[in-house]
Design a protein around this motif. Structure first.
Motif, PDB file in Angstrom:
ATOM      1  N   ILE A 177     -48.346   7.701  -4.977  1.00 27.87           N
ATOM      2  CA  ILE A 177     -47.603   7.018  -3.911  1.00 27.87           C
ATOM      3  C   ILE A 177     -46.598   7.961  -3.262  1.00 27.87           C
ATOM      4  N   ARG A 178     -46.051   8.846  -4.046  1.00 25.80           N
ATOM      5  CA  ARG A 178     -45.073   9.806  -3.523  1.00 25.80           C
ATOM      6  C   ARG A 178     -45.694  10.723  -2.470  1.00 25.80           C
ATOM      7  N   GLN A 179     -46.985  10.928  -2.534  1.00 24.09           N
ATOM      8  CA  GLN A 179     -47.673  11.794  -1.585  1.00 24.09           C
ATOM      9  C   GLN A 179     -47.955  11.097  -0.252  1.00 24.09           C
ATOM     10  N   LEU A 180     -47.793   9.769  -0.210  1.00 23.85           N
ATOM     11  CA  LEU A 180     -48.038   9.029   1.029  1.00 23.85           C
ATOM     12  C   LEU A 180     -46.878   9.235   1.998  1.00 23.85           C
ATOM     13  N   LYS A 181     -47.166   9.853   3.134  1.00 24.21           N
ATOM     14  CA  LYS A 181     -46.127  10.146   4.120  1.00 24.21           C
ATOM     15  C   LYS A 181     -46.505   9.522   5.465  1.00 24.21           C
ATOM     16  N   HIS A 182     -45.695   8.592   5.908  1.00 22.06           N
ATOM     17  CA  HIS A 182     -45.920   7.957   7.211  1.00 22.06           C
ATOM     18  C   HIS A 182     -44.581   7.457   7.728  1.00 22.06           C
ATOM     19  N   VAL A 183     -44.393   7.539   9.049  1.00 18.42           N
ATOM     20  CA  VAL A 183     -43.121   7.159   9.652  1.00 18.42           C
ATOM     21  C   VAL A 183     -42.775   5.695   9.403  1.00 18.42           C
ATOM     22  N   GLY A 184     -43.807   4.838   9.206  1.00 19.70           N
ATOM     23  CA  GLY A 184     -43.551   3.417   9.006  1.00 19.70           C
ATOM     24  C   GLY A 184     -43.477   2.995   7.554  1.00 19.70           C
ATOM     25  N   LEU A 185     -43.491   3.971   6.639  1.00 20.41           N
ATOM     26  CA  LEU A 185     -43.479   3.668   5.204  1.00 20.41           C
ATOM     27  C   LEU A 185     -42.236   4.272   4.569  1.00 20.41           C
ATOM     28  N   VAL A 186     -41.447   3.442   3.870  1.00 20.56           N
ATOM     29  CA  VAL A 186     -40.274   3.963   3.172  1.00 20.56           C
ATOM     30  C   VAL A 186     -40.757   4.898   2.063  1.00 20.56           C
ATOM     31  N   PRO A 187     -40.378   6.172   2.084  1.00 19.09           N
ATOM     32  CA  PRO A 187     -40.945   7.127   1.134  1.00 19.09           C
ATOM     33  C   PRO A 187     -40.304   7.060  -0.258  1.00 19.09           C
ATOM     34  N   MET A 188     -41.136   7.328  -1.272  1.00 16.25           N
ATOM     35  CA  MET A 188     -40.632   7.497  -2.627  1.00 16.25           C
ATOM     36  C   MET A 188     -40.126   8.930  -2.772  1.00 16.25           C
ATOM     37  N   LEU A 189     -38.905   9.095  -3.279  1.00 20.34           N
ATOM     38  CA  LEU A 189     -38.286  10.410  -3.394  1.00 20.34           C
ATOM     39  C   LEU A 189     -38.414  11.000  -4.790  1.00 20.34           C
ATOM     40  N   ASP A 190     -38.442  10.126  -5.797  1.00 24.52           N
ATOM     41  CA  ASP A 190     -38.426  10.618  -7.173  1.00 24.52           C
ATOM     42  C   ASP A 190     -38.907   9.500  -8.097  1.00 24.52           C
ATOM     43  N   HIS A 191     -39.299   9.868  -9.305  1.00 23.55           N
ATOM     44  CA  HIS A 191     -39.648   8.889 -10.334  1.00 23.55           C
ATOM     45  C   HIS A 191     -39.525   9.553 -11.698  1.00 23.55           C
ATOM     46  N   PHE A 192     -39.197   8.769 -12.701  1.00 27.63           N
ATOM     47  CA  PHE A 192     -39.070   9.319 -14.058  1.00 27.63           C
ATOM     48  C   PHE A 192     -39.075   8.172 -15.061  1.00 27.63           C
ATOM     49  N   LEU A 193     -39.399   8.518 -16.314  1.00 28.65           N
ATOM     50  CA  LEU A 193     -39.389   7.518 -17.377  1.00 28.65           C
ATOM     51  C   LEU A 193     -37.956   7.203 -17.763  1.00 28.65           C
ATOM     52  N   HIS A 194     -37.750   5.969 -18.216  1.00 29.48           N
ATOM     53  CA  HIS A 194     -36.398   5.520 -18.550  1.00 29.48           C
ATOM     54  C   HIS A 194     -36.476   4.618 -19.777  1.00 29.48           C
ATOM     55  N   GLU A 195     -35.864   5.061 -20.863  1.00 32.62           N
ATOM     56  CA  GLU A 195     -35.881   4.326 -22.120  1.00 32.62           C
ATOM     57  C   GLU A 195     -37.326   4.135 -22.601  1.00 32.62           C
ATOM     58  N   ALA A 196     -37.540   3.224 -23.547  1.00 32.01           N
ATOM     59  CA  ALA A 196     -38.852   3.115 -24.187  1.00 32.01           C
ATOM     60  C   ALA A 196     -39.861   2.329 -23.360  1.00 32.01           C
ATOM     61  N   ASN A 197     -39.414   1.310 -22.666  1.00 38.87           N
ATOM     62  CA  ASN A 197     -40.339   0.388 -22.012  1.00 38.87           C
ATOM     63  C   ASN A 197     -40.130   0.279 -20.508  1.00 38.87           C
ATOM     64  N   SER A 198     -39.594   1.305 -19.879  1.00 40.15           N
ATOM     65  CA  SER A 198     -39.320   1.205 -18.445  1.00 40.15           C
ATOM     66  C   SER A 198     -39.429   2.561 -17.765  1.00 40.15           C
ATOM     67  N   PHE A 199     -39.554   2.512 -16.452  1.00 44.61           N
ATOM     68  CA  PHE A 199     -39.548   3.730 -15.643  1.00 44.61           C
ATOM     69  C   PHE A 199     -38.770   3.445 -14.360  1.00 44.61           C
ATOM     70  N   VAL A 200     -38.366   4.513 -13.683  1.00 42.95           N
ATOM     71  CA  VAL A 200     -37.504   4.404 -12.502  1.00 42.95           C
ATOM     72  C   VAL A 200     -38.208   5.030 -11.302  1.00 42.95           C
ATOM     73  N   THR A 201     -38.100   4.347 -10.158  1.00 46.85           N
ATOM     74  CA  THR A 201     -38.540   4.935  -8.891  1.00 46.85           C
ATOM     75  C   THR A 201     -37.346   5.009  -7.949  1.00 46.85           C
ATOM     76  N   VAL A 202     -37.263   6.085  -7.194  1.00 45.40           N
ATOM     77  CA  VAL A 202     -36.163   6.303  -6.258  1.00 45.40           C
ATOM     78  C   VAL A 202     -36.746   6.394  -4.847  1.00 45.40           C
ATOM     79  N   TRP A 203     -36.148   5.638  -3.934  1.00 43.19           N
ATOM     80  CA  TRP A 203     -36.675   5.516  -2.574  1.00 43.19           C
ATOM     81  C   TRP A 203     -35.601   5.853  -1.551  1.00 43.19           C
ATOM     82  N   GLU A 204     -36.045   6.279  -0.391  1.00 47.20           N
ATOM     83  CA  GLU A 204     -35.111   6.498   0.711  1.00 47.20           C
ATOM     84  C   GLU A 204     -34.403   5.191   1.042  1.00 47.20           C
ATOM     85  N   LEU A 205     -33.103   5.262   1.244  1.00 51.17           N
ATOM     86  CA  LEU A 205     -32.334   4.073   1.627  1.00 51.17           C
ATOM     87  C   LEU A 205     -32.388   3.910   3.140  1.00 51.17           C
ATOM     88  N   VAL A 206     -32.873   2.768   3.584  1.00 52.75           N
ATOM     89  CA  VAL A 206     -32.940   2.475   5.017  1.00 52.75           C
ATOM     90  C   VAL A 206     -31.769   1.563   5.368  1.00 52.75           C
TER      91      VAL A 206
END
Length: 273
Positions: A177-206
């Motif tokens: 998903i991070r590789q998807l680049k389009h002017v009409g799509l809010v881009p994903m900037l980063d992602h990483f694992l978080h604790e044992a049962n979760s992960f985090v995604t970071v997105w551009e703030l509009v």
């Protein structure tokens, strides 16, 4: 407007202020004007004094009708202003309730004790935006690049058996998903694992309104502006389809579309499933 206990508490503290008073005064003025117009119409259609000549009677009727027309035009303007004020006040009240709910949830989860996320401690959480069963959304600050971002914490369903495998799949999907680049799509900037049962995604703030908030505050869009937004959405959906991606209808409803300076953006978060 009141849906839960938090809304009830917020309602106790909500006051419309000067706008609320102006709206009430405007309602009273419209009511008085309508009564005057109705009385004038009855006067025009009623009996006339016998001492009036025909010309005087015609002049009097003409004056009354012109006055009624002028009053009706003023009533129409006042009603349009009333509708606009009520619309804006409802939008402000809804936002007040939304922020009150977010603050209450922050208090319950001990928001102030949360350390920055990422490695090394890159994202400082600033404000809880929303909290669902498996996703918590924050407004955060990227301490490396010195910019505001939207941060989502995705928690796996406790019923999931192979949690390490599911987290690995999520990581791979995030990278795609991070590789998807389009002017009409809010881009994903980063992602990483978080604790044992979760992960985090970071997105551009509009910054800006959702389309839903904009419509509630300002009313229906002019045809040209609405057509422009529709064309932007179609272009983004065509791009996703060409990449083998699809969004459900509820993922493009007005509450999930970001609107800024005539540009509309679709969040890429629903692509994670």
């Amino acid at each position: 407007l009141l849906g839960g206990a938090a809304d009830g508490d917020a309602a106790v503290q909500w006051e419309g202020g000067e706008d609320d008073a102006r709206i009430e005064a405007l309602r009273e003025r419209i009511s008085e004007q309508r009564k005057f117009v109705e009385a004038s119409r009855k006067s025009v259609n009623g009996k006339r004094p016998l001492h009036q000549s025909h010309d005087e009677l015609e002049d009097d009727i003409w004056e009354q009708r012109e006055l009624c027309s002028s009053k009706l035009a003023a009533i129409n303007r006042d009603e349009a202003e009333l509708k606009d004020r009520e619309q804006r006040l409802r939008a402000e009240r809804d936002e007040h309730f939304r922020q009150a709910r977010a603050i209450e949830v922050e208090d319950h989860i001990g928001f102030g004790d949360l350390a920055p996320l990422g490695s090394p401690r890159r994202y400082q959480l600033l404000r809880l935006a929303s909290k669902g069963a498996h996703i918590t959304v924050y407004r955060a600050y990227d301490l490396n690049l010195m910019r505001m971002v939207t941060l989502r914490v995705h928690t796996l369903d406790p019923k999931v058996q192979d949690k390490p495998g599911r987290l690995q799949e999520a990581t791979q999907e995030c990278e795609r998903i991070r590789q998807l680049k389009h002017v009409g799509l809010v881009p994903m900037l980063d992602h990483f694992l978080h604790e044992a049962n979760s992960f985090v995604t970071v997105w551009e703030l509009v910054d800006g309104d959702t389309l839903d908030s904009y419509l509630r505050r300002n009313g229906p869009l002019p045809e040209k502006e609405a057509r422009g937004i529709a064309m932007q959405l179609l272009a983004t959906l065509r791009f996703l389809e060409a990449k083998g991606r699809q969004l459900a209808a509820h993922d493009v409803r007005p509450a999930r579309l970001a609107l800024r300076a005539g540009e509309v953006k679709i969040s890429g978060a629903p692509l994670l499933g």
